[in-house]
Design a protein around this motif. Structure first.
Motif: not given
Length: 356
Positions: A317-333
Motif C-alpha cells: 500500500f502506498s503511503v506517499n510517493e516514496h513510502h510503501e508498506a505491505a500490511t492490511w492495516l493500510l487498507d481503507e476498510r
C-alpha cells in the motif's frame, strides 16, 4: 535525478536441504541509485544476505535461483555497460565486476584477512588485482594512501603487523581499505559493525558514510538493527520472511513507520530516555520457509493481525510517493490502529532532537 546503477527485479532464491526447499528470498525487487545508501533491515534468517549473494556472484552448491533479474550498470573497459548479473559468464564476473566494480565488507574481519600475511602485503595484493602495472614504489604509496584514507595512524607500523596484532576496529578499517582498493562503484556491507563495541561501531559507520560521500559510492548496508542505520541510510527496505514488507526514506521509516513488524524492530532498539525496565521484543520466531506461507507471513507474531492476514497476503500500500508498506492495516476498510505508545513517544522525541 540520479541514475539507477542496480535494479533487482522479482528475485527468488531457494536452498535445497534435507528438510526440503528453503525459500529464502521470495520475489524481491528494489533499485539503487548512484551515490545512494540503501539499508536492508530485518531479523536473522529474513533473507538479507541471501538476497545480496547473487549480486556478488556468490554461488553455493545447494543454491537455486528460481527467478529474477539483477541489472547492474558500470564503467567497463569499453565504456558504460549494463549486464544481468544472473546471466553474466563467470570469467567476466571475476575479471571485471567481483571485487572490482562491486566490493563487500563482512561481519568478521578475521574471515576476510589472511592471518599469516602482513597488512601491507594484503592490501598490496588487493591493489594488484586491478592495477597490475604499478611500480613497487607506486604500489607502496597506494597502500599508504589507503591506510591513511580509513583513518589509521602509524602507517608504517601497521603495514608490518599481522591481523591478530590489530584491534577489531582497526581490522575492520583494513578490510574497508582492501574493499576500496579497486575503486568500486558499489559497496555491500554485511553486518560490518556487529562484532564491535558501540563506540567503535559508531566510528566505522561514520567512516563508511564519509567515504561514501567523498567517493560517490553506492552502498547496500545489511543489518538486523534499525538503530545502526539511522544516520547512514538514505533509504530503508525492511525485510521479513524473504520479502520487503516496508520501504521508504530514512525519514519515512524512522518517523512514520506503518508496518507492525517495523514498529517491533524500532521498539527493540535500546533508548536511554525510556523508563521501561524491560526492552520490548517481538514475540515468536520467523516462519518455516520450507512450508507454504498462507496470508501475511508476519500474522502469527502480529498483535494487530486482522482475520484477512491469515488468509490473504497483503499487497504493497502506498503511503506517499516514496513510502510503501505491505500490511492490511493500510487498507481503507481496516480499523484504525495506532503504533505502540512507547514508540510514539520516541518518535516525538526524535523529531524534537532533529528540529531543535
Amino acid at each position: 535525478m540520479k541514475e539507477t546503477i542496480l535494479k533487482v527485479k522479482n528475485l527468488a532464491v531457494s536452498y535445497t536441504t534435507y528438510r526440503g526447499k528453503v525459500r529464502s528470498v521470495r520475489g524481491l525487487s528494489f533499485k539503487l541509485k548512484k551515490g545512494e545508501t540503501l539499508a536492508l533491515v530485518g531479523e536473522s534468517g529474513c533473507g538479507k544476505s541471501a538476497s545480496v549473494k547473487p549480486i556478488m556472484g556468490e554461488h553455493e552448491a545447494n543454491q537455486v535461483i528460481e527467478s529474477g533479474e539483477i541489472t547492474f550498470t558500470y564503467d567497463g573497459p569499453q565504456g558504460e555497460e549494463t549486464v544481468d548479473l544472473l546471466k553474466i559468464d563467470d570469467e567476466k564476473m571475476q575479471q571485471e565486476i567481483k571485487g572490482k566494480q562491486i566490493a563487500m565488507i563482512f561481519q568478521d574481519p578475521m574471515t576476510s584477512l589472511d592471518p599469516t600475511m602482513k597488512i601491507g602485503k594484503q592490501i598490496a595484493e588487493a591493489i594488484k588485482t586491478s592495477s597490475s602495472d604499478l611500480s613497487s614504489e607506486e604500489l607502496t604509496d597506494k597502500v599508504r594512501e589507503l591506510i591513511d584514507m580509513v583513518g589509521i595512524g602509524h602507517i608504517d607500523t601497521v603495514m608490518n603487523q599481522y591481523p591478530h596484532q590489530l584491534s577489531g576496529g582497526m581490522r575492520q578499517r583494513i578490510v574497508i581499505a582492501i574493499a576500496l582498493s579497486s575503486d568500486p562503484s558499489l559497496l555491500i556491507c554485511d553486518e560490518p559493525t556487529t562484532a564491535l563495541d558501540v563506540t567503535i561501531q559508531a566510528r566505522i559507520l561514520n567512516l563508511i558514510k564519509k567515504l561514501q560521500r567523498e567517493r560517490g559510492l553506492s552502498v547496500i548496508f545489511i543489518t538486523h538493527n534499525l538503530g545502526v542505520v539511522a544516520n547512514v541510510a538514505d533509504r530503508v527496505n525492511v525485510m521479513y520472511a524473504g520479502k520487503i514488507i516496508e520501504t521508504g526514506s530514512s525519514e519515512d521509516i524512522f518517523f512514520d513507520p506503518r508496518h507492525p513488524y517495523t514498529w517491533g524492530l524500532l521498539s527493540a532498539v535500546p533508548d536511554v530516555h525510556d523508563n521501561e525496565e524491560k526492552l520490548p521484543t517481538i514475540n515468536g520466531t520467523i516462519p518455516d520457509l520450507t512450508k507454504e506461507i498462507v496470508g501475511d507471513a508476519f500474522a502469527p507474531r502480529n498483535p494487530y493481525a486482522l482475520e484477512i492476514d491469515f488468509k490473504e497476503e497483503p499487497p504493497m500500500f502506498s503511503v506517499n510517493e516514496h513510502h510503501e508498506a505491505a500490511t492490511w492495516l493500510l487498507d481503507e476498510r481496516a480499523p484504525k490502529i495506532e503504533m505502540p505508545e512507547l514508540l510514539q513517544q520516541r518518535i516525538m522525541r526524535m523529531r524534537g532532537e532533529v528540529y531543535d
